[in-house]
Write a protein that holds these residues in place. Structure first.
Motif, PDB file in Angstrom:
ATOM      1  N   ARG A  13      13.484  -6.514  -4.200  1.00 60.65           N
ATOM      2  CA  ARG A  13      13.710  -5.087  -4.339  1.00 60.65           C
ATOM      3  C   ARG A  13      12.518  -4.415  -4.970  1.00 60.65           C
ATOM      4  N   THR A  14      12.438  -3.143  -4.726  1.00 58.21           N
ATOM      5  CA  THR A  14      11.319  -2.385  -5.253  1.00 58.21           C
ATOM      6  C   THR A  14      11.861  -1.360  -6.236  1.00 58.21           C
ATOM      7  N   THR A  15      11.321  -1.384  -7.434  1.00 58.02           N
ATOM      8  CA  THR A  15      11.729  -0.412  -8.437  1.00 58.02           C
ATOM      9  C   THR A  15      10.610   0.610  -8.603  1.00 58.02           C
ATOM     10  N   PRO A  16      10.869   1.714  -9.282  1.00 53.44           N
ATOM     11  CA  PRO A  16       9.800   2.702  -9.515  1.00 53.44           C
ATOM     12  C   PRO A  16       8.593   2.069 -10.203  1.00 53.44           C
ATOM     13  N   PHE A  17       8.859   1.120 -11.109  1.00 59.42           N
ATOM     14  CA  PHE A  17       7.755   0.446 -11.794  1.00 59.42           C
ATOM     15  C   PHE A  17       6.847  -0.270 -10.787  1.00 59.42           C
ATOM     16  N   MET A  18       7.492  -0.926  -9.810  1.00 53.18           N
ATOM     17  CA  MET A  18       6.712  -1.653  -8.807  1.00 53.18           C
ATOM     18  C   MET A  18       5.937  -0.680  -7.925  1.00 53.18           C
ATOM     19  N   ARG A  19       6.582   0.435  -7.563  1.00 56.66           N
ATOM     20  CA  ARG A  19       5.873   1.422  -6.734  1.00 56.66           C
ATOM     21  C   ARG A  19       4.663   1.961  -7.477  1.00 56.66           C
ATOM     22  N   ARG A  20       4.839   2.154  -8.804  1.00 52.11           N
ATOM     23  CA  ARG A  20       3.693   2.626  -9.596  1.00 52.11           C
ATOM     24  C   ARG A  20       2.557   1.616  -9.529  1.00 52.11           C
ATOM     25  N   ARG A  21       2.917   0.343  -9.600  1.00 53.17           N
ATOM     26  CA  ARG A  21       1.870  -0.690  -9.527  1.00 53.17           C
ATOM     27  C   ARG A  21       1.125  -0.607  -8.204  1.00 53.17           C
ATOM     28  N   ARG A  22       1.863  -0.465  -7.104  1.00 51.04           N
ATOM     29  CA  ARG A  22       1.221  -0.438  -5.778  1.00 51.04           C
ATOM     30  C   ARG A  22       0.376   0.822  -5.604  1.00 51.04           C
ATOM     31  N   ASN A  23       0.887   1.963  -6.126  1.00 43.70           N
ATOM     32  CA  ASN A  23       0.117   3.193  -5.991  1.00 43.70           C
ATOM     33  C   ASN A  23      -1.158   3.117  -6.824  1.00 43.70           C
ATOM     34  N   GLY A  24      -1.045   2.532  -8.018  1.00 43.38           N
ATOM     35  CA  GLY A  24      -2.231   2.342  -8.846  1.00 43.38           C
ATOM     36  C   GLY A  24      -3.241   1.455  -8.139  1.00 43.38           C
ATOM     37  N   GLU A  25      -2.711   0.442  -7.476  1.00 43.37           N
ATOM     38  CA  GLU A  25      -3.573  -0.488  -6.740  1.00 43.37           C
ATOM     39  C   GLU A  25      -4.336   0.238  -5.644  1.00 43.37           C
ATOM     40  N   LEU A  26      -3.634   1.126  -4.942  1.00 43.67           N
ATOM     41  CA  LEU A  26      -4.277   1.874  -3.861  1.00 43.67           C
ATOM     42  C   LEU A  26      -5.353   2.799  -4.425  1.00 43.67           C
ATOM     43  N   ALA A  27      -5.019   3.481  -5.535  1.00 45.23           N
ATOM     44  CA  ALA A  27      -5.985   4.415  -6.126  1.00 45.23           C
ATOM     45  C   ALA A  27      -7.239   3.668  -6.567  1.00 45.23           C
ATOM     46  N   LEU A  28      -7.048   2.531  -7.255  1.00 44.99           N
ATOM     47  CA  LEU A  28      -8.203   1.746  -7.697  1.00 44.99           C
ATOM     48  C   LEU A  28      -8.986   1.240  -6.496  1.00 44.99           C
ATOM     49  N   GLY A  29      -8.267   0.910  -5.415  1.00 41.26           N
ATOM     50  CA  GLY A  29      -8.928   0.427  -4.205  1.00 41.26           C
ATOM     51  C   GLY A  29      -9.857   1.476  -3.614  1.00 41.26           C
ATOM     52  N   LEU A  30      -9.404   2.739  -3.597  1.00 41.29           N
ATOM     53  CA  LEU A  30     -10.251   3.791  -3.053  1.00 41.29           C
ATOM     54  C   LEU A  30     -11.494   3.965  -3.920  1.00 41.29           C
ATOM     55  N   HIS A  31     -11.319   3.768  -5.226  1.00 43.55           N
ATOM     56  CA  HIS A  31     -12.471   3.807  -6.133  1.00 43.55           C
ATOM     57  C   HIS A  31     -13.475   2.701  -5.754  1.00 43.55           C
ATOM     58  N   VAL A  32     -12.929   1.517  -5.475  1.00 43.19           N
ATOM     59  CA  VAL A  32     -13.809   0.406  -5.081  1.00 43.19           C
ATOM     60  C   VAL A  32     -14.527   0.742  -3.779  1.00 43.19           C
ATOM     61  N   VAL A  33     -13.799   1.315  -2.834  1.00 39.61           N
ATOM     62  CA  VAL A  33     -14.425   1.684  -1.561  1.00 39.61           C
ATOM     63  C   VAL A  33     -15.598   2.630  -1.818  1.00 39.61           C
ATOM     64  N   TYR A  66      -8.538  -2.902   3.114  1.00 35.60           N
ATOM     65  CA  TYR A  66      -7.875  -2.727   1.830  1.00 35.60           C
ATOM     66  C   TYR A  66      -6.465  -2.195   2.013  1.00 35.60           C
ATOM     67  N   VAL A  67      -6.319  -1.227   2.924  1.00 37.24           N
ATOM     68  CA  VAL A  67      -4.991  -0.648   3.145  1.00 37.24           C
ATOM     69  C   VAL A  67      -4.042  -1.711   3.702  1.00 37.24           C
ATOM     70  N   VAL A  68      -4.539  -2.540   4.622  1.00 36.21           N
ATOM     71  CA  VAL A  68      -3.698  -3.623   5.155  1.00 36.21           C
ATOM     72  C   VAL A  68      -3.193  -4.510   4.014  1.00 36.21           C
ATOM     73  N   ALA A  69      -4.118  -4.890   3.122  1.00 39.31           N
ATOM     74  CA  ALA A  69      -3.725  -5.751   2.007  1.00 39.31           C
ATOM     75  C   ALA A  69      -2.716  -5.041   1.113  1.00 39.31           C
ATOM     76  N   ASN A  70      -2.951  -3.760   0.860  1.00 32.42           N
ATOM     77  CA  ASN A  70      -2.050  -2.990   0.001  1.00 32.42           C
ATOM     78  C   ASN A  70      -0.656  -2.872   0.623  1.00 32.42           C
ATOM     79  N   VAL A  71      -0.613  -2.610   1.933  1.00 41.14           N
ATOM     80  CA  VAL A  71       0.682  -2.492   2.614  1.00 41.14           C
ATOM     81  C   VAL A  71       1.411  -3.835   2.589  1.00 41.14           C
ATOM     82  N   ALA A  72       0.652  -4.919   2.798  1.00 40.28           N
ATOM     83  CA  ALA A  72       1.265  -6.254   2.752  1.00 40.28           C
ATOM     84  C   ALA A  72       1.863  -6.511   1.375  1.00 40.28           C
ATOM     85  N   MET A  73       1.147  -6.084   0.326  1.00 37.29           N
ATOM     86  CA  MET A  73       1.667  -6.255  -1.036  1.00 37.29           C
ATOM     87  C   MET A  73       2.946  -5.439  -1.207  1.00 37.29           C
ATOM     88  N   ARG A  74       2.955  -4.183  -0.734  1.00 38.96           N
ATOM     89  CA  ARG A  74       4.152  -3.342  -0.853  1.00 38.96           C
ATOM     90  C   ARG A  74       5.342  -4.011  -0.182  1.00 38.96           C
TER      91      ARG A  74
END
Lengths: 452, 157
Positions: A13-33, A66-74
């Motif tokens: 299951r996905t909780t708001p805490f987990m969604r925050r983790r994934r969104n943070g991951e995406l934001a940091l990923g764009l920074h890396v890009v 990066y997005v593929v990896a992020n979606v797979a994590m979600r």
């Protein structure tokens, strides 16, 4: 009290805490890009004064991966730590920029391997849904691990010898380093075995002087696997991997038993082994002498380490700028001024072109990655997963230490790749799988905490 | 492109790199502050799935170790027939998973010729009998109190 449902019916299951983790991951990923594409552009600017022609393709590809990896994590590991992926992307991206600077044709190969690596990462998340079965197949893992270690010693069509070390195996058209896969398999075994036996190994039943010794019969299989893997590595002349396995094993033994005597014992055994290897093998002696004093052979065997020093020195604090260093210059012979610039010595190229600041950033990125791995180990309530995550993290840490320490002459230089940064397909793919497993442990811990 | 402009861009890139590292550190710090520390108590022990051995065990003629402290486990009785390990680890005969001051395998109680003995197994915080820290195995008398971490046990028969 936790009620553990059978694996099949357990729902993720996905909780708001987990969604925050994934969104943070995406934001940091764009920074890396942004960082990696910035580096790519700067590199092109230093060589000509126009933007790289394939900028659009490059941007689309790394963002896409990066997005593929992020979606797979979600989808498959929504609760996993959100810093694993961005840090891996940073190391991998920086490495890619340096490899592009050194040799565009190697960079094209590396791009293919990175894509395969992300595929393997996703596949790991999909296939390894539950770590229980890994624990159950620990002896199979040990056998497979040793099999992979032995593969390069097989006769000529399969086993290959490159640079004096026999590390390669060729199956059909693909040649790879089985040792990279073996490390992960052996960690599965160590973790499973130590969970079984840690009580026996930490409680002493026999007493010698003031020391308590566990019953030798519990140590037997351990020593067997241990010395077998070390022997194989000595025969393959791969000292780096030998050191790596030994350290990972000792670290896991210490974590499992909480007895520092094992660390001490490991150190004593390792010193003994090193001394024996020094006496027995010419190539070990050479390595050691180069480390002790490279100057007498500065144009021969010590050439690499001396050139690495020059590179670090030239880079000073701020670096010469991407594409402006000498270490990465191609000589007329076709090789670089700094040997193995894209693999063993890549840290020195970073040190020259991005300076001490850039090199330290790489070290910090590694430390943060190790932190993420160890947090996964701490957060997980079960001993097997704890030990497994600790072992995987130790692989990354020791490998980074051995090669960065080698090129800066803290320890004798041995051939290991800098995880995610160096050029090399086997290492990249194996390390992506390793991070996938860490993500699985981290997600599992979050899922359990949520159910509790 | 001029060298100066190139150097400025390089500096920007390095700044962006460190900004990224800072963001990772801040994210981790925020998470660490936010989550309750649940996992810290159980360092290497299995989560105890079944309740510990039932307190209402029939008293035997042999030696028993009885928990006096902490209060929630007061009165739990562990018969020591031959040997029992005491520690935080789940595999111990007398498991104290909630006491963080107890080592994974802390001490061992055993009987020899009808006497009960206690031996410290190199624990971090030591084992005290009647206020004295154990150096070597010690014979226990009825009523002796053994302090292991935050847990107090009494020897009875």
């Amino acid at each position: 009290m936790t009620v553990t449902a059978p694996a099949a019916t357990r729902k993720q299951r996905t909780t708001p805490f987990m969604r925050r983790r994934r969104n943070g991951e995406l934001a940091l990923g764009l920074h890396v890009v942004a960082i990696v594409v910035g580096g790519y552009v700067l590199l092109a600017l230093s060589q000509g004064s126009s933007l790289p022609p394939d900028l659009g393709v490059f941007l689309a590809e790394i963002t896409g991966l990066y997005v593929v990896a992020n979606v797979a994590m979600r989808r498959f590991a929504p609760g996993a730590d959100g810093t694993l992926l961005p840090l891996v992307a940073l190391l991998n991206g920086l490495g890619f920029v340096m490899i592009t600077r050194l040799d565009p044709s190697q960079a094209r190969v590396q791009a293919v391997w990175t894509t395969i690596g992300v595929g393997v990462f996703v596949a790991t998340l999909v296939v390894v849904r539950d770590l229980h079965w890994l624990e159950r197949y620990r002896y199979t893992a040990a056998l497979a691990g040793i099999g992979f270690l032995l593969l390069p010693l097989a006769p000529a069509p399969i086993g290959l010898s490159i640079n004096g070390a026999r590390l390669w195996a060729k199956l059909g058209p693909i040649s790879f380093q089985p040792g990279e896969v073996a490390k992960v398999l052996l960690v599965v075994f160590f973790a499973g075995y130590l969970v079984d036996k840690r009580e026996l190994l930490s409680a002493g039943s026999r007493r010698i002087g003031r020391l308590y010794m566990p019953d030798p019969k519990h140590l037997g299989p351990l020593l067997l696997v241990w010395s077998a893997s070390i022997m194989v590595l000595v025969f393959e002349r791969d000292l780096g991997s030998s050191l790596l396995l030994f350290s990972v094993f000792s670290a896991m033994l210490y974590v499992a038993t909480n007895r520092s005597a094992y660390l001490l014992g490991g150190l004593v055994m390792f010193s003994g082994g090193t001394y024996a290897a020094y006496k027995m093998f010419g190539h070990v002696r050479t390595r050691f002498q180069i480390w002790w004093d490279p100057w007498p052979t500065a144009s021969g065997k010590g050439y690499q380490i001396v050139q690495a020093w020059y590179a670090f020195a030239a880079g000073h604090i701020g670096g010469l700028g991407l594409g402006k260093g000498l270490a990465g210059e191609q000589l007329r012979s076709g090789s670089w001024r700094l040997p193995e610039a894209s693999t063993d010595s890549i840290m020195a190229v970073i040190g020259e072109e991005l300076g001490l600041i850039g090199a330290i950033a790489v070290v910090i990125a590694f430390m943060l990655l190790l932190g993420a791995g160890l947090r996964a180990a701490i957060d997980h309530p079960r001993p097997f997963e704890k030990l497994f995550a600790t072992g995987l993290t130790t692989i990354l840490g020791v490998q980074a230490f051995v090669i960065i320490g080698g090129i800066t002459r803290v320890i004798p230089l041995t051939g290991l790749t800098l995880p995610f940064v160096s050029y090399g397909g086997s290492s990249l793919v194996a390390n992506f799988a390793l991070v996938g497993l860490l993500a699985r442990v981290s997600d599992d811990a979050a899922q359990r905490e949520m159910r509790a | 492109m001029s060298d100066a402009a190139f150097n400025v861009l390089t500096a920007c890139l390095v700044a962006l790199l460190y900004l990224f590292l800072l963001r990772v550190v801040l994210l981790v710090a925020r998470e660490l502050r936010g989550t309750p520390i649940v996992a810290q108590q159980v360092i290497m022990a299995e989560p105890v799935a079944a309740p510990p051995p039932e307190p209402a065990r029939r008293r035997t003629r042999g030696w028993n170790l009885v928990i006096l402290e902490p209060a929630p486990r007061k009165g739990e009785t562990f018969p020591v027939d031959d040997e029992a390990t005491i520690g935080r680890g789940g595999g111990c005969g007398i498991a104290l998973p909630d006491d963080t001051f107890v080592s994974t395998v802390h001490a061992r109680a055993f009987t020899r010729d009808g006497d009960l003995w206690i031996e410290d197994l190199g624990s971090t915080n030591g084992t005290q009998v009647g206020g004295e820290t154990l150096g070597e195995p010690q014979k226990l008398r009825r009523g002796d109190r053994i302090q292991i971490g935050g847990t107090l046990l009494e020897a009875r028969r």
